[in-house]
Design an enzyme around this catalytic site. Structure first.
Site, short mmCIF file in Angstrom:
data_model
loop_
_atom_site.label_atom_id
_atom_site.label_comp_id
_atom_site.label_asym_id
_atom_site.label_seq_id
_atom_site.Cartn_x
_atom_site.Cartn_y
_atom_site.Cartn_z
N HIS A 75 0.94 5.80 -0.95
CA HIS A 75 0.23 7.02 -1.34
C HIS A 75 0.99 7.65 -2.52
CE1 HIS A 75 -2.36 7.83 2.46
NE2 HIS A 75 -1.98 6.58 2.46
N TYR A 99 8.37 -13.57 -23.35
CA TYR A 99 9.19 -12.48 -22.84
C TYR A 99 10.12 -13.03 -21.76
CZ TYR A 99 10.44 -7.99 -20.70
OH TYR A 99 11.11 -6.91 -20.20
N ASP A 137 1.12 -4.97 -20.23
CA ASP A 137 2.19 -5.94 -19.92
C ASP A 137 2.03 -6.54 -18.53
OD1 ASP A 137 3.62 -5.91 -22.32
OD2 ASP A 137 4.99 -4.33 -21.69
N HIS A 186 0.86 -1.18 0.00
CA HIS A 186 0.00 0.00 0.00
C HIS A 186 0.89 1.23 0.00
CE1 HIS A 186 -2.92 3.01 0.91
NE2 HIS A 186 -2.47 3.21 2.12
N HIS A 203 -8.45 7.55 -1.27
CA HIS A 203 -7.40 7.07 -0.39
C HIS A 203 -6.11 6.81 -1.19
CE1 HIS A 203 -6.20 3.99 2.97
NE2 HIS A 203 -5.30 4.89 2.74
#
Lengths: 232, 232, 232, 232
Positions: free
Chosen positions: C96, C228, C119, C94, C170
């Site tokens: 910001h 790839y 991708d 998580h 958020h």
């Protein structure tokens, strides 16, 4: 005189550089000793690279130089006014950081669009009105501080919960319990200002975050029921 | 020959890098010795990392190379014209810095939206008209300099108070009392250009700062009644 | 206890800094040991520079602290809910980060405008609805995780192919097979979020990439026919 | 085998990092030995920090691996097609750099708004159409290269004077006389792409630079009458 406070204020000024909030000498931080009624502030127009803690200037609450070989910041009278009117703050920071200054130049309050903002600043960041020609001519820096405090009274904004303001066509002032927290809030404000602009451009007509979410985030970090961080 | 000036000009060119104002070789700074009527400028197309003070080229006020193993900057004739027409400047800088160049490409004067601008540049930063095909074909770089000076005359702008200009579809030139101050003004201009764009996007239709505020900030830093910095 | 995992989670948290995805303490990463049913997460509100692997906190799938001297991240209940509802993920991040958070504040899904997005993230990055006042008051962090999982079910989005979400007002959560990949996806998301905004501003009314192109890029990197990288 | 070229290509790949043009492994550079009909390219999906010159892969003009322990870049067939169709180029670079990719995602040619662009890229930077589902399914990477070359033929654009293209919803390819120049052009393109977007936002409806100015700047740097740099 006030050697500990000078060191603290010096270090807070250097944080402005570390957080990329200043260009050249365009910023200043101060910290106050409430018992003595004196505060310590960066000297005017001296480059950050040339400063030492002992170069910090000591002034009284009217902004008069009490000690120090340098003249204090040209914004000293603004700091002094804020210390007089906001009795619980311990530090003040002023920058021309890019995004906060752009909002100040745009003359708009910064709406609270998300939790990054709500975590540290309660409600919108107010942008005060332009000073009148008389206020500019007679005592510009002092009147800047008085206008900020008046605006907070007028709008009934708590200065502890909302530790930031934009001065119209000028730039931001922030404050906190000490010089370091004032700078921390300057860094928060810059990030919040940038994301508020970007989110408006991504979604014109976007609404602020709900009051519920704002309250939740503010109070999980502040006050008696806070549970963020290591407080137990 | 002019070793001190070469060192000063070299260091000013390196400041362009430090202030993040150039990519590759896209910038040049010069400084003048008014008594001798000669100026020193960066050589053309040489990378900054490979330069030494002794590589700087000495030219006369017509832009002829007087000394130095390298050809001078391709913009030398613009610098020369500015030195001839603006007799009190001591240094000139040219960059393709991102935000100032974007305003130049947009063909707009930069309005004075705040005190960051007013502290260093009096009034708007003018963007000169495009050169005519004839002006481009016959003596492009010289005509660029003449056009700048003509524009300042035509608009009655003082070149000492407004030490910056945008060349349409090209980029900024700035100047100052010496090479270092010219670069300082290039850095100020870049910041001001960025914040002017951002504030217009945050508040379309935004007005410039009041003339009172512009005057206050300009004159607290410049002239006999200045009180910013350590002048006492 | 779980020393290897603590080291891995610590290093993933430090990657947030290296990838410029966090300011101050505004981010957290966790990694899970599925056999033991425990996960390891960054402590709440401790600065990155002061952390060591041994400072990581061990919690169970209800978010209860099992081991560690620090309280776990205030977002622990969100991580726990994601681990319970997304049984094949091994790490959660998580942040910001500026651009992803700006989209979250704008309340919009991020359309897939190109192959950089395709991708790594299949289809648009969903932005979940705001929580109700009740959901905020009663168990905010847990309800955040549940809402994410419900949204993925409701929209029939595969959480392995779309390892990123925006929480309204958020910021982003991302996940992956381990803590490191969760952070990798956070970095991808930030870049994708920035380019999606820029391309909309360059061409308002721009359409997403065709489904064919999205499929091509996603499947040349993922699944049995991927070609790839160094897989032979 | 081709050790000098491998070193050159390795160094050009590392320049992508230095110029801030790549995130993770999202870029690749190649250089060709025209006499041998072989080119050297970065391996697929290997991190830049782990590469050495000897890790570069040698392929033929059909994109078959001739030497090297790693599989070549997944975009090898695009490079091969460009080498076949543009016989005078010596290096090719592909990135997902933020601003150029955003223009590619927006599906627009980049107009020539100024001299920074005109100094290196003659005329607008073309954005090719989207590939058809058939072109994507059958030989995606090869068809990408063929489409670029076809577009240059169709629009009658000289590939030496215009060393850059945008692939719709994907990103830029650039080329030059060798691998290093291909990367140099990638850096030019990124700066040009950023300033073109900014100037459009500063002045919506802005016109490109005049053809006279474009010609002046291009030809003062290129061709027999060039006078930029140290060529005498």
């Amino acid at each position: 005189m006030l050697e500990e406070l000078k060191k603290e204020v010096y270090e807070a000024n250097m944080l402005l550089l570390q957080y990329d909030l200043v260009t050249f000498t365009w910023g200043n931080v101060s910290g106050i000793d409430r018992e003595k009624g004196l505060f310590v502030i960066k000297p005017s127009g001296v480059e950050y690279g040339q400063l030492a803690p002992s170069d910090m200037t000591v002034v009284d609450l009217e902004g008069n130089r009490i000690e120090g070989r340098y003249r204090p910041s040209s914004d000293t009278a603004t700091h002094a006014a804020l210390y007089r009117r906001f009795p619980e703050i311990g530090g003040v920071a002023h920058t021309h950081s890019v995004w906060a200054t752009s909002w100040a130049q745009a003359g708009r309050d910064i709406p609270c669009y998300g939790t990054t903002h709500a975590d540290y600043i309660y409600g919108e960041v107010p942008c005060v009105r332009e000073l009148t020609p008389k206020e500019i001519d007679e005592d510009y820096e002092k009147n800047t501080g008085l206008l900020i405090a008046d605006e907070f009274s007028l709008r009934n904004i708590g200065y502890l919960a909302t530790p930031a303001v934009l001065c119209r066509n000028h730039g931001p002032f922030t404050w906190g319990k000490n010089a370091g927290e004032a700078v921390y809030h300057a860094a928060v404000l810059e990030k919040v200002a940038k994301m508020a602009a970007l989110c408006e451009w991504i979604n014109p007509g976007n609404d602020p975050a709900s009051q519920n979410l704002q309250d939740k985030h503010y109070y999980r970090k502040h006050g008696e029921e806070a549970y963020y961080g290591q407080r137990e």
